[in-house]
Design an enzyme around this catalytic site. Structure first.
Site, PDB file in Angstrom:
ATOM      1  N   ASN A   1      -0.530  19.568 -20.798  1.00  0.00           N
ATOM      2  CA  ASN A   1      -0.788  18.610 -21.873  1.00  0.00           C
ATOM      3  C   ASN A   1      -0.879  19.266 -23.244  1.00  0.00           C
ATOM      4  O   ASN A   1      -1.282  18.604 -24.208  1.00  0.00           O
ATOM      5  CB  ASN A   1      -2.087  17.852 -21.593  1.00  0.00           C
TER       6      ASN A   1
ATOM      7  N   LYS B   1       6.713  23.867 -13.866  1.00  0.00           N
ATOM      8  CA  LYS B   1       5.932  22.662 -13.595  1.00  0.00           C
ATOM      9  C   LYS B   1       5.542  22.576 -12.118  1.00  0.00           C
ATOM     10  O   LYS B   1       4.394  22.239 -11.790  1.00  0.00           O
ATOM     11  CB  LYS B   1       6.700  21.415 -14.051  1.00  0.00           C
TER      12      LYS B   1
ATOM     13  N   ARG C   1      -3.720  22.007 -14.294  1.00  0.00           N
ATOM     14  CA  ARG C   1      -2.602  21.121 -14.678  1.00  0.00           C
ATOM     15  C   ARG C   1      -2.749  20.618 -16.113  1.00  0.00           C
ATOM     16  O   ARG C   1      -1.768  20.219 -16.743  1.00  0.00           O
ATOM     17  CB  ARG C   1      -2.490  19.947 -13.690  1.00  0.00           C
TER      18      ARG C   1
ATOM     19  N   HIS D   1       9.501  10.380 -27.363  1.00  0.00           N
ATOM     20  CA  HIS D   1       8.343  11.109 -26.834  1.00  0.00           C
ATOM     21  C   HIS D   1       8.354  12.582 -27.284  1.00  0.00           C
ATOM     22  O   HIS D   1       7.360  13.084 -27.818  1.00  0.00           O
ATOM     23  CB  HIS D   1       8.332  11.008 -25.304  1.00  0.00           C
TER      24      HIS D   1
ATOM     25  N   LYS E   1       2.981  11.994 -11.291  1.00  0.00           N
ATOM     26  CA  LYS E   1       2.187  11.128 -12.178  1.00  0.00           C
ATOM     27  C   LYS E   1       2.979   9.842 -12.391  1.00  0.00           C
ATOM     28  O   LYS E   1       4.111   9.880 -12.888  1.00  0.00           O
ATOM     29  CB  LYS E   1       1.974  11.798 -13.535  1.00  0.00           C
TER      30      LYS E   1
ATOM     31  N   GLU F   1      -4.745  17.294 -11.411  1.00  0.00           N
ATOM     32  CA  GLU F   1      -5.230  17.627 -12.747  1.00  0.00           C
ATOM     33  C   GLU F   1      -6.752  17.789 -12.815  1.00  0.00           C
ATOM     34  O   GLU F   1      -7.414  17.266 -13.708  1.00  0.00           O
ATOM     35  CB  GLU F   1      -4.761  16.570 -13.758  1.00  0.00           C
TER      36      GLU F   1
ATOM     37  N   HIS G   1       0.499  12.357 -28.179  1.00  0.00           N
ATOM     38  CA  HIS G   1       0.420  11.013 -27.599  1.00  0.00           C
ATOM     39  C   HIS G   1      -0.179  10.026 -28.593  1.00  0.00           C
ATOM     40  O   HIS G   1       0.268   8.884 -28.684  1.00  0.00           O
ATOM     41  CB  HIS G   1      -0.481  11.020 -26.357  1.00  0.00           C
TER      42      HIS G   1
ATOM     43  N   ARG H   1       0.823  -1.238   0.000  1.00  0.00           N
ATOM     44  CA  ARG H   1       0.000   0.000   0.000  1.00  0.00           C
ATOM     45  C   ARG H   1       0.849   1.277   0.000  1.00  0.00           C
ATOM     46  O   ARG H   1       0.356   2.360   0.289  1.00  0.00           O
ATOM     47  CB  ARG H   1      -0.983   0.029   1.162  1.00  0.00           C
TER      48      ARG H   1
ATOM     49  N   HIS I   1      -0.003  17.345 -26.370  1.00  0.00           N
ATOM     50  CA  HIS I   1       0.025  15.930 -25.984  1.00  0.00           C
ATOM     51  C   HIS I   1      -1.186  15.128 -26.465  1.00  0.00           C
ATOM     52  O   HIS I   1      -1.106  13.904 -26.510  1.00  0.00           O
ATOM     53  CB  HIS I   1       0.151  15.783 -24.463  1.00  0.00           C
TER      54      HIS I   1
ATOM     55  N   GLU J   1       9.782  19.401 -24.223  1.00  0.00           N
ATOM     56  CA  GLU J   1       8.964  19.750 -23.044  1.00  0.00           C
ATOM     57  C   GLU J   1       9.375  21.126 -22.501  1.00  0.00           C
ATOM     58  O   GLU J   1       8.551  21.848 -21.955  1.00  0.00           O
ATOM     59  CB  GLU J   1       9.089  18.673 -21.949  1.00  0.00           C
TER      60      GLU J   1
HETATM   61  N1  GLY Z   1       3.387  15.678 -18.130  1.00  0.00           N
HETATM   62  C1  GLY Z   1       2.245  16.433 -17.768  1.00  0.00           C
HETATM   63  C2  GLY Z   1       1.968  16.425 -16.314  1.00  0.00           C
HETATM   64  O1  GLY Z   1       2.777  15.941 -15.527  1.00  0.00           O
HETATM   65  O2  GLY Z   1       0.936  16.866 -15.916  1.00  0.00           O
END
Ligand code: GLY
Length: 342
Positions: A223, A205, A219, A246, A126, A215, A230, A104, A226, A168
């Site tokens: 993206n 960031k 946040r 990427h 993330k 998010e 993506h 956990r 992306h 990025e």
């Molecule tokens: N890579 C985008 C984020 O971490 O929200």
């Protein structure tokens, strides 16, 4: 979460002075095992457990997690143990996910060794793995105990890997800092001060993540580029169709999504042209066949920002400014990809 940008010998020694663990494991791939672990090995307790996994996005899956959990279990790691993730985005995302779910959840720290991981993946909690060909489809939000960034690690990267991370950095400037965008776009890649830009990106960031850790809203601006980026990355990597890093996919995504921003009158033609010329100069133009466009668009249905059937984008609303939750139709996406290809 503490983010430290400093020589790793200093920041890791300080971390161990301030934190005590019953056992320490370190997660590496064949590259970080060879080139990065020797740099920090002397700072680790002599009985640490090394967990070696195969490098590459195609190993960021449940089978690799099982290997990691198995090694942690066999090493009798208890809840007061620490996992040190030494590597790029795959190591950080997968290792963080394994640590957050093992018994956990145990502490983990990120020591990102690629530019991409230093300016993006390692910051913000993330974590996760790819599933059935879908990127980061299974995962959690969980902040690491610390992120220790040493810009020296990137000295050993190829120019292609550095440029992947640089995409990025460009994104952070475009969504939050017009002045820095104007500064970088006047310089060639070789002229850039990457150490300074790492600190700049991390600050942007961190500020965004602090305001919206899970998010729920703001946040999502991280993206930009992306949604289609993506989808293109997922499509090209699936069954090894073509190799793409990427950041290279995100560079395409930023051109395409900047075009949609312009079509919506959110940025001017001149601003669009500045963005695309800098990105084409640094990343070239990737070839896509006309019949591939609809397959790429279909993949956006799995984007995590969508609501119901709406495909929602983060679009530039000016230089240094970005909106989110903006529904975009399949025909707009098609027109934008065709614009990129011509
Ligand atoms: N890579 C985008 C984020 O971490 O929200």
């Amino acid at each position: 979460m503490t983010v430290k940008i400093a020589p790793i010998s200093e920041s890791l020694a300080t971390f161990f002075d301030q934190n005590e663990y019953s056992h320490i494991a370190i997660l590496v791939d064949e590259f970080t095992n060879k080139y990065c672990l020797p740099i920090i090995q002397d700072l680790l307790p002599s009985n640490f457990t090394k967990i070696l996994i195969k490098s590459g996005e195609h190993h960021k899956n449940l089978a690799t997690c099982e290997q990691v959990w198995d090694r942690m279990t066999k090493a009798n790691m208890d809840r007061h143990s620490l996992l040190v993730n030494l590597g790029g985005g795959v190591i950080g995302d997968l290792g963080g996910f394994c640590a957050s779910t093992y018994k956990r959840g145990i502490d983990f720290i990120q020591i990102p060794t690629t530019l991409l991981a230093q300016v993006d993946a390692s910051v913000g909690g993330k974590l996760g793995i790819d599933f059935h060909g879908l990127k980061n489809h299974i995962g959690v939000f969980q902040l690491p105990k610390a992120v220790l960034i040493d810009p020296k690690f990137i000295d050993t990267l190829s120019i292609q890997q550095k440029k992947s991370g640089f995409a990025e950095i460009i994104k952070h400037c475009l969504i939050r800092d017009e002045k820095e965008w104007s500064a970088i776009r006047q310089q060639s890649f070789e002229e850039l001060d990457l150490s300074k830009l790492i600190a700049h990106s991390v600050a942007i960031k961190e500020a965004v993540v602090l305001e919206d850790p899970k998010e729920a809203g703001l946040r999502k601006i991280l993206n930009f580029g992306h949604t289609l980026g993506h989808a293109i990355e997922t499509y090209l990597l699936d069954k090894g169709k073509r190799k793409i890093l990427h950041g290279e996919a995100i560079a395409i995504g930023m051109i395409v999504e900047a075009f949609i921003s312009h079509q919506r009158d959110l940025i001017s033609l001149q601003e669009l042209e500045e963005i695309e010329s800098y990105l084409f100069e640094n990343y070239g133009r990737v070839k896509l066949h006309t019949e591939e466009i609809s397959k790429i668009i279909a993949l956006t249905a799995q984007d995590k920002k969508n609501k119901g059937k709406e495909i929602r984008f983060s679009l530039l609303t000016g230089l240094g400014d970005c909106g989110y939750d903006i529904p975009v139709s399949a025909s707009e996406m098609k027109k934008a990809i065709q614009y990129y290809l011509n």
